[in-house]
Scaffold this motif. Sequence first.
Motif, PDB file in Angstrom:
ATOM      1  N   THR A  88      67.264  11.171  26.473  1.00 53.81           N
ATOM      2  CA  THR A  88      68.365  10.770  27.349  1.00 53.81           C
ATOM      3  C   THR A  88      68.644   9.279  27.201  1.00 53.81           C
ATOM      4  OG1 THR A  88      67.671  12.477  28.902  1.00 53.81           O
ATOM      5  CG2 THR A  88      69.203  10.833  29.724  1.00 53.81           C
TER       6      THR A  88
ATOM      7  N   GLU B 295      62.401  11.796  29.035  1.00 51.44           N
ATOM      8  CA  GLU B 295      63.454  10.814  29.289  1.00 51.44           C
ATOM      9  C   GLU B 295      63.886  10.083  28.020  1.00 51.44           C
ATOM     10  OE1 GLU B 295      65.180  10.230  32.065  1.00 51.44           O
ATOM     11  OE2 GLU B 295      64.099  11.900  32.963  1.00 51.44           O
TER      12      GLU B 295
ATOM     13  N   TYR C  74      71.952   7.638  35.520  1.00 51.60           N
ATOM     14  CA  TYR C  74      70.657   7.632  34.834  1.00 51.60           C
ATOM     15  C   TYR C  74      69.618   6.884  35.640  1.00 51.60           C
ATOM     16  CZ  TYR C  74      67.168   6.873  31.229  1.00 51.60           C
ATOM     17  OH  TYR C  74      65.987   6.825  30.541  1.00 51.60           O
TER      18      TYR C  74
END
Length: 197
Positions: free
Chosen positions: A148, A145, A191
């Motif tokens: 991102t 993650e 997200y």
Amino acid sequence: MLTQAALSPLLIAFVATTLFGFVIGLELHSYRRASGHGLGFGTTRTFTLLAVLGFALTLLDPGLRLFAFGFIAVGVLLALEYWARLRDGRQSLLATLIALLTFLVGPLALKQPMWLLILYVVVILLLLGEKPGIRRFSDAFRSTEAPTLVKFMVMAGLILPLLPDRQIAPFLSVSYYQVWLAVIVVSGISYLSVTTQ
């Protein structure tokens, strides 16, 4: 009844420095007792005195040269103390870093608005008080993650402020900034929905 306007700004800054240094020391030792690490470096008085020392050095030399020398000297002493703790097998840098952050309370009280000083102390206290929760979050955070999150932060923190807030074309009543803000909002919702699953 005394009001803030009737009190000297120097007195207010000194009292705030002393009080905030004391509260940071209390919170650190509360954390250390709860985590079973013992008291570790210094006492609550030590953190109060560090904050007052930073205040005094800033007051004596508003150009901050004396404060910088004091900061380096305290940093060296804390590094020596940390090195001695390393030989005993205790590797936590937390008390050392909090001590250096506490030393900065005095200059903030003298040179910055009170809201910034309060925000600074609140962040320190939250990071100390919520360390178990932060640890659980970091353990649950997947390493995949991170890229991102970095991409999202670049979109929101770097690109958005650079875009002009003027109309794209005469027949469109939106700006580049508004379009990119919509992209960030939609991406943020997406997200968050993926990371909370």
